[in-house]
Scaffold this motif. Structure first.
Motif, mmCIF file in Angstrom:
data_model
loop_
_atom_site.group_PDB
_atom_site.id
_atom_site.type_symbol
_atom_site.label_atom_id
_atom_site.label_comp_id
_atom_site.label_asym_id
_atom_site.label_seq_id
_atom_site.Cartn_x
_atom_site.Cartn_y
_atom_site.Cartn_z
ATOM 1 N N THR A 144 -7.534 2.482 -20.157
ATOM 2 C CA THR A 144 -8.005 2.969 -21.447
ATOM 3 C C THR A 144 -6.796 3.237 -22.337
ATOM 4 O OG1 THR A 144 -9.148 4.780 -22.589
ATOM 5 C CG2 THR A 144 -8.146 5.315 -20.479
ATOM 6 N N LYS A 145 -6.695 2.481 -23.427
ATOM 7 C CA LYS A 145 -5.529 2.563 -24.310
ATOM 8 C C LYS A 145 -4.251 2.394 -23.489
ATOM 9 C CE LYS A 145 -7.213 4.980 -28.392
ATOM 10 N NZ LYS A 145 -7.009 6.118 -29.295
ATOM 11 N N GLU A 146 -3.340 3.378 -23.528
ATOM 12 C CA GLU A 146 -2.052 3.233 -22.856
ATOM 13 C C GLU A 146 -2.120 3.514 -21.357
ATOM 14 O OE1 GLU A 146 -2.505 5.467 -25.312
ATOM 15 O OE2 GLU A 146 -1.735 4.383 -27.056
ATOM 16 N N PHE A 147 -3.196 4.095 -20.875
ATOM 17 C CA PHE A 147 -3.274 4.546 -19.482
ATOM 18 C C PHE A 147 -3.994 3.514 -18.615
ATOM 19 C CE2 PHE A 147 -5.345 6.719 -15.970
ATOM 20 C CZ PHE A 147 -4.311 7.487 -15.457
ATOM 21 N N ALA A 148 -3.498 3.345 -17.384
ATOM 22 C CA ALA A 148 -4.144 2.446 -16.436
ATOM 23 C C ALA A 148 -4.060 3.043 -15.045
ATOM 24 C CB ALA A 148 -3.502 1.066 -16.459
ATOM 25 N N ALA A 149 -4.993 2.662 -14.186
ATOM 26 C CA ALA A 149 -5.016 3.157 -12.809
ATOM 27 C C ALA A 149 -5.662 2.108 -11.915
ATOM 28 C CB ALA A 149 -5.792 4.473 -12.720
ATOM 29 N N ALA A 150 -5.266 2.124 -10.644
ATOM 30 C CA ALA A 150 -5.865 1.225 -9.654
ATOM 31 C C ALA A 150 -5.936 1.951 -8.326
ATOM 32 C CB ALA A 150 -5.052 -0.055 -9.518
ATOM 33 N N VAL A 151 -6.948 1.630 -7.546
ATOM 34 C CA VAL A 151 -7.101 2.176 -6.203
ATOM 35 C C VAL A 151 -7.439 1.016 -5.266
ATOM 36 C CG1 VAL A 151 -9.546 2.738 -6.603
ATOM 37 C CG2 VAL A 151 -8.309 3.848 -4.742
ATOM 38 N N GLY A 173 -10.343 8.110 4.721
ATOM 39 C CA GLY A 173 -9.290 8.126 5.719
ATOM 40 C C GLY A 173 -7.934 7.961 5.060
ATOM 41 N N GLN A 174 -6.961 7.446 5.814
ATOM 42 C CA GLN A 174 -5.590 7.345 5.312
ATOM 43 C C GLN A 174 -5.294 6.030 4.610
ATOM 44 O OE1 GLN A 174 -3.452 9.998 5.432
ATOM 45 N NE2 GLN A 174 -5.276 11.029 6.176
ATOM 46 N N GLN A 175 -6.120 5.019 4.825
ATOM 47 C CA GLN A 175 -5.796 3.683 4.307
ATOM 48 C C GLN A 175 -6.264 3.496 2.866
ATOM 49 O OE1 GLN A 175 -3.910 1.224 5.967
ATOM 50 N NE2 GLN A 175 -3.475 3.061 7.143
ATOM 51 N N VAL A 176 -5.768 4.358 1.993
ATOM 52 C CA VAL A 176 -6.116 4.260 0.578
ATOM 53 C C VAL A 176 -4.881 4.550 -0.255
ATOM 54 C CG1 VAL A 176 -6.857 6.677 0.415
ATOM 55 C CG2 VAL A 176 -7.754 5.001 -1.217
ATOM 56 N N ALA A 177 -4.708 3.814 -1.341
ATOM 57 C CA ALA A 177 -3.550 4.000 -2.225
ATOM 58 C C ALA A 177 -4.021 4.022 -3.669
ATOM 59 C CB ALA A 177 -2.532 2.883 -2.019
ATOM 60 N N VAL A 178 -3.392 4.869 -4.475
ATOM 61 C CA VAL A 178 -3.695 4.958 -5.909
ATOM 62 C C VAL A 178 -2.386 4.892 -6.675
ATOM 63 C CG1 VAL A 178 -4.707 6.347 -7.748
ATOM 64 C CG2 VAL A 178 -5.717 6.411 -5.462
ATOM 65 N N HIS A 179 -2.363 4.083 -7.714
ATOM 66 C CA HIS A 179 -1.211 4.034 -8.619
ATOM 67 C C HIS A 179 -1.714 4.176 -10.051
ATOM 68 C CE1 HIS A 179 2.418 3.016 -6.227
ATOM 69 N NE2 HIS A 179 1.517 2.609 -5.346
ATOM 70 N N VAL A 180 -0.962 4.939 -10.861
ATOM 71 C CA VAL A 180 -1.325 5.142 -12.263
ATOM 72 C C VAL A 180 -0.108 4.877 -13.138
ATOM 73 C CG1 VAL A 180 -3.066 6.861 -11.663
ATOM 74 C CG2 VAL A 180 -0.761 7.607 -12.261
ATOM 75 N N ALA A 181 -0.363 4.577 -14.393
ATOM 76 C CA ALA A 181 0.708 4.389 -15.376
ATOM 77 C C ALA A 181 0.231 4.908 -16.718
ATOM 78 C CB ALA A 181 1.097 2.918 -15.482
ATOM 79 N N SER A 182 1.077 5.677 -17.385
ATOM 80 C CA SER A 182 0.704 6.256 -18.678
ATOM 81 C C SER A 182 1.248 5.462 -19.856
ATOM 82 C CB SER A 182 1.192 7.706 -18.767
ATOM 83 O OG SER A 182 2.601 7.753 -18.589
ATOM 84 N N ALA A 187 -1.531 -4.459 -16.857
ATOM 85 C CA ALA A 187 -1.185 -3.180 -16.239
ATOM 86 C C ALA A 187 -2.064 -2.900 -15.033
ATOM 87 C CB ALA A 187 -1.317 -2.057 -17.262
ATOM 88 N N GLY A 188 -3.356 -3.134 -15.167
ATOM 89 C CA GLY A 188 -4.265 -2.897 -14.054
ATOM 90 C C GLY A 188 -3.934 -3.767 -12.856
ATOM 91 N N ARG A 189 -3.627 -5.036 -13.098
ATOM 92 C CA ARG A 189 -3.298 -5.955 -11.998
ATOM 93 C C ARG A 189 -1.965 -5.578 -11.347
ATOM 94 N NH1 ARG A 189 -8.396 -6.946 -13.278
ATOM 95 N NH2 ARG A 189 -9.174 -8.806 -12.226
ATOM 96 N N VAL A 190 -0.969 -5.166 -12.132
ATOM 97 C CA VAL A 190 0.308 -4.753 -11.565
ATOM 98 C C VAL A 190 0.115 -3.526 -10.670
ATOM 99 C CG1 VAL A 190 2.573 -3.765 -12.111
ATOM 100 C CG2 VAL A 190 1.729 -5.740 -13.390
ATOM 101 N N LEU A 191 -0.663 -2.558 -11.139
ATOM 102 C CA LEU A 191 -0.906 -1.358 -10.341
ATOM 103 C C LEU A 191 -1.670 -1.693 -9.068
ATOM 104 C CD1 LEU A 191 -1.807 1.192 -13.165
ATOM 105 C CD2 LEU A 191 0.369 0.896 -11.982
#
Length: 227
Positions: free
Chosen positions: A82-89, A4-13, A42-46
């Motif tokens: 993984t290394k410099e990249f992080a993501a959270a959903v 549905g609509q109630q989902v958010a994803v943030h990534v950082a390189s 990084a993961g917690r901030v995202l």
């Protein structure tokens, strides 16, 4: 995938550019070296950015006894780095979606040496990979491996079951047969604890990084919604 609509994803390189000063006291894993600490922050901030995107208040996301993130009540989520990249959903399921799970994973292409395939793939998966050209083989192997990690993260809060790599199989179309940058994956397993759930598994390629996701919904919920 049924969220549905109630989902958010943030990534950082670039994990170096993420400021974690506003997170307060963080309980790092015992074996966290400096690089691991940066990934962890990084993961917690995202994850906090995801909560904010959904209009939710800041919430300390701790670690469970098995290192899984501990989310606020009424929220499910997942973190990858993984290394410099992080993501959270982060996902806020509807009232009708009570028993659900979500997982996200990220891997760099070129790091999955064929010598370790027997430790992460089944014999049938290896046969499938060996049929591919060298050009597409690495991306497929990375997608399949990462997808197993995403499925594990999605199911663990629901079942508390540890799953070995050879207990699940991931099937993927050859990149030459489709766009190649994103698509759906098929999950096969014979695990009793996973029988009540339907998994949607997918991947997205961002340069040399493969991001995979898995969403677990109860089969009874799918039938009630007519999907």
């Amino acid at each position: 995938a049924g969220c549905g609509q109630q989902v958010a994803v943030h990534v950082a390189s670039n994990n170096e550019a993420i400021d974690g000063d506003n997170l307060g006291d963080i309980e790092f894993p015992v074996d966290a070296n400096p690089a691991r600490r940066k990934e962890f922050i990084a993961g917690r901030v995202l994850a906090q950015r995801c909560l904010a995107s959904l209009g939710l208040p800041p919430n300390s996301i701790g670690c469970g006894v098995d290192r899984e993130p501990l989310w606020p009540d009424g929220v499910v989520g997942s973190i990858a780095h993984t290394k410099e990249f992080a993501a959270a959903v982060v996902w806020v399921p509807s009232i009708a979606q009570q028993t659900v799970g979500i997982g996200i994973d990220a891997e760099h292409c070129g790091r999955l040496d064929p010598a370790i395939w027997p430790t992460v793939f089944t014999a049938a998966e290896i046969v499938r990979l060996e049929q591919e050209s060298l050009l597409s083989r690495d991306r497929m192997a990375t997608c399949m491996f990462s997808a197993k990690e995403a499925v594990y993260k999605a199911q663990f809060p629901l079942t508390r079951r540890f799953i070995d790599f050879d207990e699940v199989e991931i099937w993927m179309q050859s990149p030459s047969e489709e766009d190649g940058s994103k698509g759906w994956l098929q999950l096969d397993h014979g695990i009793r604890e996973l029988a009540p759930f339907h998994f949607s598994v997918f991947y997205y390629c961002l340069g040399s990084i493969v991001i995979t996701g898995a969403v677990a919904l109860t089969k009874s919920n799918l039938l009630q919604n007519g999907t």
